[in-house]
Enzyme design. Structure first.
Site, PDB file in Angstrom:
ATOM      1  N   ASP A   1     -29.267  73.371  -7.367  1.00  0.00           N
ATOM      2  CA  ASP A   1     -28.995  73.837  -5.905  1.00  0.00           C
ATOM      3  C   ASP A   1     -29.650  75.526  -5.514  1.00  0.00           C
ATOM      4  O   ASP A   1     -29.810  76.142  -6.361  1.00  0.00           O
ATOM      5  CB  ASP A   1     -27.487  74.254  -5.890  1.00  0.00           C
ATOM      6  CG  ASP A   1     -26.981  74.431  -4.695  1.00  0.00           C
ATOM      7  OD1 ASP A   1     -27.040  73.615  -3.761  1.00  0.00           O
ATOM      8  OD2 ASP A   1     -26.746  75.699  -4.315  1.00  0.00           O
TER       9      ASP A   1
ATOM     10  N   SER B   1     -29.299  74.173   0.358  1.00  0.00           N
ATOM     11  CA  SER B   1     -28.335  73.131   0.217  1.00  0.00           C
ATOM     12  C   SER B   1     -28.150  72.484   1.329  1.00  0.00           C
ATOM     13  O   SER B   1     -28.930  71.817   1.913  1.00  0.00           O
ATOM     14  CB  SER B   1     -27.139  73.747  -0.448  1.00  0.00           C
ATOM     15  OG  SER B   1     -26.207  72.838  -1.127  1.00  0.00           O
TER      16      SER B   1
END
Length: 418
Positions: free
Chosen positions: A262, A66
């Site tokens: 993600d 991320s």
């Protein structure tokens, strides 16, 4: 700090396979970026042969999830001079300058107490409502809408007379909090058109493919072998940053399709993943591992939840704890694995006699300051200070790590030239 005991390979002269791992955490990425700034400054001071020392010069592998994936790209993507595009201190400034663009403060178009006292305005709203109802009926009749519930909620949001607090709740159920447009623009501007295979050192960035329903691990070494995975670094960064609820999932294709969410869904702390990838790729070559694992801050959530009446803990209770507007299930699933991974690696390293080669730097912070999208200047400055305090607290360890990295790099260059 010592080098630990031998692992039994009999080849300790081979040095270390060095790994930098950076957790996910949105704007909290400023914390590890400050720590890396301190480490990079030490490397530049101590390595007399490399005054322009950069993080990528000393780590064989850089793994990031991320926001950590974005930092990984910034640390390893080459500029025209084949040097890292960003110094560590530049990344700190990036967070200070760009966070509010990526996580903008939103305001609703209509306030709770706004009234339409003009007859023409009221008629306009009613006409709009009738048109929307007819459109909704037509779409349902033609089976254009796949999910009637979501479509109904979207339909309700189009009523301008809907109270603002209801509008906000409905929007949070139907849309991502942020549309991701600025995030995409900024990543493309900063990273450009470079491919994974262009990285100055080996990179590892996890994502999760929601169509295949499995983790996809992007690796520069894999990309060099398999061009179907040699994606633009910018696309990989956008994919690993597509946090559920905050940003929409991200689709792109090389020779194959990717439908990404993600990387934290797979490994928010990617250090153990990096160890596995390094062992597969290098088969260790008689070398021990040296890891710097950087967290983005752990919120103190002790006492936030209590069992109370056990009979009330159905699905809704796990998803929404009304006393503090928390979500026990999500909070547990997003925090517990990070520190468990740290425990696993500590145990493995101790068993292998490498306990002095694992550095895990994680800051404790208040729950109120742990939001991954709080991009207020006040919070960003607070996070910067947390990073500086963390670096100062571990100054001796960073000094020892810098010495090890410099010695290891020189040995690596000697082996390569020889």
């Amino acid at each position: 700090m010592g080098n630990g005991s031998s692992s039994g390979s009999g080849r300790d002269d081979q040095g270390f396979a060095t790994i930098l791992s950076i957790d996910g955490g949105g704007v909290r990425g400023i914390v590890p970026s400050v720590v890396l700034t301190a480490l990079e400054a030490k490397l530049q001071k101590l390595d007399v042969d490399n005054k322009d020392a950069r993080i990528a010069d000393y780590f064989d592998f850089v793994a990031g999830t991320s926001t950590g994936g974005l930092m990984t790209a910034m640390l390893t993507t080459p500029n025209a001079e084949k040097r890292p595009t960003f110094a560590a201190k530049d990344i700190v400034q990036f967070y200070l300058d760009k966070s509010q663009l990526i996580f903008p403060q939103t305001t609703e178009q209509y306030e709770d107490d706004e009234l339409f006292d003009d007859e023409a305005a009221i008629n306009s709203v009613l006409d709009e409502a009738r048109n929307q109802i007819q459109q909704y009926k037509n779409e349902m009749r033609n089976h254009i809408i796949v999910d009637p519930l979501i479509s109904a909620l979207r339909f309700l949001l189009k009523f301008r007379l809907l109270p603002n607090f209801i509008r906000k709740k409905l929007r949070s159920l139907v849309f991502p909090r942020y549309d991701g447009v600025k995030l995409h623009e900024i990543i493309n501007e900063e990273v450009g058109q470079k491919l994974l295979s262009d990285a100055l050192t080996n990179v590892i960035i996890p994502t999760f493919d929601i169509k295949l329903f499995q983790p996809i691990i992007f690796s520069s070494l894999k990309a060099q072998r398999d061009k179907s995975t040699d994606a633009r670094i910018a696309d990989v960064c956008i994919g690993t940053s597509a946090a559920p609820y905050y940003f929409p999932p991200y689709y792109f294709k090389t020779k194959v399709d990717f439908n990404l969410a993600d990387g934290g869904l797979a490994a928010n702390n990617p250090s153990l993943l990096a160890v596995c990838e390094v062992m597969k790729e290098q088969k260790m070559d008689g070398r021990k591992l040296l890891i710097l694992s950087l967290g983005t801050g752990a919120a103190d959530q002790s006492g936030r939840y209590v069992v109370g009446d056990p009979s009330k803990w159905g699905l809704l209770r796990w998803l929404w704890y009304s006393e503090n507007n928390g979500s026990p299930l999500i909070d547990i699933l997003t925090t517990a694995p990070d520190e468990m991974i740290s425990t696993y690696i500590s145990t493995i390293f101790k068993y292998c006699g490498w306990e002095d080669n694992y550095y895990r730097l994680q800051a404790k912070m208040e729950l109120t300051g742990a939001r991954m999208d709080d991009a207020s200047q006040e919070n960003l400055k607070k996070l910067e200070k947390i990073g500086k305090d963390l670096a100062a607290k571990h100054d001796a360890e960073l000094e020892a790590l810098a010495q090890k990295l410099i010695k290891n790099r020189k040995a690596r260059l000697t082996r390569t030239s020889g």
